[in-house]
Design a protein around this motif. Structure first.
Motif, short mmCIF file in Angstrom:
data_model
loop_
_atom_site.label_atom_id
_atom_site.label_comp_id
_atom_site.label_asym_id
_atom_site.label_seq_id
_atom_site.Cartn_x
_atom_site.Cartn_y
_atom_site.Cartn_z
N SER A 10 0.83 -1.19 0.00
CA SER A 10 0.00 0.00 0.00
C SER A 10 0.86 1.24 0.00
O SER A 10 1.77 1.37 0.82
N GLU A 11 0.58 2.14 -0.92
CA GLU A 11 1.30 3.41 -0.99
C GLU A 11 0.50 4.54 -0.35
O GLU A 11 1.06 5.43 0.27
N THR A 12 -0.82 4.50 -0.50
CA THR A 12 -1.65 5.58 0.01
C THR A 12 -2.53 5.15 1.18
O THR A 12 -3.17 5.99 1.80
N GLY A 13 -2.59 3.87 1.47
CA GLY A 13 -3.43 3.37 2.55
C GLY A 13 -4.70 2.69 2.06
O GLY A 13 -5.34 1.96 2.82
N LEU A 14 -5.09 2.89 0.80
CA LEU A 14 -6.31 2.26 0.28
C LEU A 14 -6.19 0.74 0.26
O LEU A 14 -7.10 0.03 0.67
N ALA A 15 -5.07 0.23 -0.23
CA ALA A 15 -4.87 -1.22 -0.27
C ALA A 15 -4.85 -1.79 1.15
O ALA A 15 -5.41 -2.85 1.41
N ARG A 16 -4.21 -1.08 2.05
CA ARG A 16 -4.14 -1.53 3.45
C ARG A 16 -5.56 -1.58 4.05
O ARG A 16 -5.88 -2.50 4.81
N ASP A 17 -6.40 -0.62 3.71
CA ASP A 17 -7.78 -0.63 4.21
C ASP A 17 -8.54 -1.86 3.72
O ASP A 17 -9.32 -2.46 4.47
N ILE A 18 -8.33 -2.26 2.47
CA ILE A 18 -8.98 -3.47 1.94
C ILE A 18 -8.48 -4.69 2.70
O ILE A 18 -9.27 -5.55 3.09
N ALA A 19 -7.18 -4.78 2.92
CA ALA A 19 -6.62 -5.92 3.66
C ALA A 19 -7.20 -5.98 5.07
O ALA A 19 -7.55 -7.06 5.56
N ARG A 20 -7.32 -4.83 5.71
CA ARG A 20 -7.90 -4.79 7.07
C ARG A 20 -9.36 -5.24 7.05
O ARG A 20 -9.81 -5.93 7.97
N GLN A 21 -10.11 -4.84 6.03
CA GLN A 21 -11.51 -5.26 5.95
C GLN A 21 -11.61 -6.77 5.78
O GLN A 21 -12.41 -7.43 6.43
N LEU A 22 -10.79 -7.34 4.90
CA LEU A 22 -10.81 -8.79 4.69
C LEU A 22 -10.42 -9.52 5.97
O LEU A 22 -10.99 -10.57 6.31
N HIS A 23 -9.46 -8.97 6.71
CA HIS A 23 -9.07 -9.56 7.99
C HIS A 23 -10.22 -9.48 8.99
O HIS A 23 -10.55 -10.46 9.66
N ALA A 24 -10.86 -8.32 9.09
CA ALA A 24 -11.94 -8.13 10.06
C ALA A 24 -13.14 -9.03 9.76
O ALA A 24 -13.76 -9.57 10.68
N GLU A 25 -13.46 -9.20 8.49
CA GLU A 25 -14.66 -9.96 8.12
C GLU A 25 -14.44 -11.46 8.07
O GLU A 25 -15.37 -12.23 8.25
N HIS A 26 -13.22 -11.90 7.78
CA HIS A 26 -12.97 -13.33 7.60
C HIS A 26 -11.90 -13.89 8.53
O HIS A 26 -11.70 -15.10 8.56
N GLY A 27 -11.19 -13.01 9.23
CA GLY A 27 -10.15 -13.48 10.14
C GLY A 27 -8.87 -13.91 9.44
O GLY A 27 -8.00 -14.52 10.05
N TRP A 28 -8.75 -13.58 8.16
CA TRP A 28 -7.56 -13.98 7.41
C TRP A 28 -6.35 -13.18 7.89
O TRP A 28 -6.43 -11.96 8.05
N PRO A 29 -5.23 -13.83 8.10
CA PRO A 29 -4.02 -13.09 8.47
C PRO A 29 -3.55 -12.21 7.32
O PRO A 29 -3.86 -12.48 6.16
N VAL A 30 -2.81 -11.16 7.69
CA VAL A 30 -2.34 -10.20 6.70
C VAL A 30 -0.83 -10.08 6.77
O VAL A 30 -0.26 -9.98 7.86
N GLY A 31 -0.18 -10.13 5.62
CA GLY A 31 1.24 -9.83 5.49
C GLY A 31 1.39 -8.55 4.69
O GLY A 31 0.58 -8.28 3.80
N GLU A 32 2.41 -7.77 5.02
CA GLU A 32 2.58 -6.50 4.33
C GLU A 32 3.98 -6.39 3.73
O GLU A 32 4.97 -6.76 4.36
N ILE A 33 4.01 -5.86 2.52
CA ILE A 33 5.26 -5.64 1.78
C ILE A 33 5.65 -4.18 1.96
O ILE A 33 4.81 -3.28 1.84
N HIS A 34 6.94 -3.95 2.24
CA HIS A 34 7.46 -2.59 2.38
C HIS A 34 8.59 -2.40 1.38
O HIS A 34 9.50 -3.24 1.31
N ASP A 35 8.52 -1.32 0.63
CA ASP A 35 9.60 -0.95 -0.29
C ASP A 35 10.69 -0.31 0.56
O ASP A 35 10.47 0.72 1.20
N LEU A 36 11.87 -0.91 0.61
CA LEU A 36 12.95 -0.43 1.47
C LEU A 36 13.52 0.92 1.02
O LEU A 36 14.24 1.56 1.77
#
Length: 172
Positions: A10-36
């Motif tokens: 996520s660069e702007t937070g929109l993608a992160r918000d989708i990941a959080r929603q999927l986690h909240a609704e289904h309990g799926w774990p989330v991994g995040e990629i960071h550009d070093l």
């Protein structure tokens, strides 16, 4: 194993918000990629844009569960100039052998932009099992959250089974 992992860049937070929603609704774990190479105090888009146009990978750090431990991986990524960002490309390249079943959520700047499906399929050597595309404007409204919910429910429908007390059998 019928488990699902969400991997987000996520660069702007929109993608992160989708990941959080999927986690909240289904309990799926989330991994995040960071550009070093990214610096929060200087989030210029020129380098990421050039990396995407030139199909370059970026040095990354991944924080999350091992993708190979999951049956399905949901990739949530923005698109830059019609291409997968360099950080997501590097993740896909590095974990290619572990990503047997992939679903994709693409976030587009406009409705005319291209989803991540063709590029991710080429990087992995196989087509995704499911995909959805969203515009930034759509995600700002309630309709976007509903479509994210439908995407998640398609991959793992919510249980509608009712437990019958006397027999221990379940009925839908």
């Amino acid at each position: 194993m019928d488990s699902i992992l969400v991997v987000v860049y996520s660069e702007t937070g929109l993608a992160r918000d989708i990941a959080r929603q999927l986690h909240a609704e289904h309990g799926w774990p989330v991994g995040e990629i960071h550009d070093l190479r990214s610096h929060p105090e200087n989030p210029g888009l020129l380098r990421p844009l050039l990396d995407s146009l030139l199909h370059r990978d970026a040095p990354i750090a991944y924080q999350g569960p091992e993708p190979g431990d999951f049956r399905t991986v949901v990739v949530v990524t923005p698109m830059l100039a019609g291409h997968v960002p360099a950080a997501m490309r590097a993740f896909l390249h590095h974990h290619r052998e572990d990503l047997r079943r992939v679903a994709i959520v693409s976030i587009l700047k406009s409705e005319d932009a291209v989803s991540a499906v063709p590029e991710v399929a080429q990087l992995l050597g196989h087509a995704p099992i499911h995909n959805a595309t969203f515009t930034a404007d759509e995600l700002a409204g309630a309709g976007g959250q509903e479509r994210v919910r439908e995407f998640g429910d398609f991959l793992q429908p919510r249980s509608t089974a009712v437990q019958l007390p006397a027999t221990g059998l379940s009925a839908a």
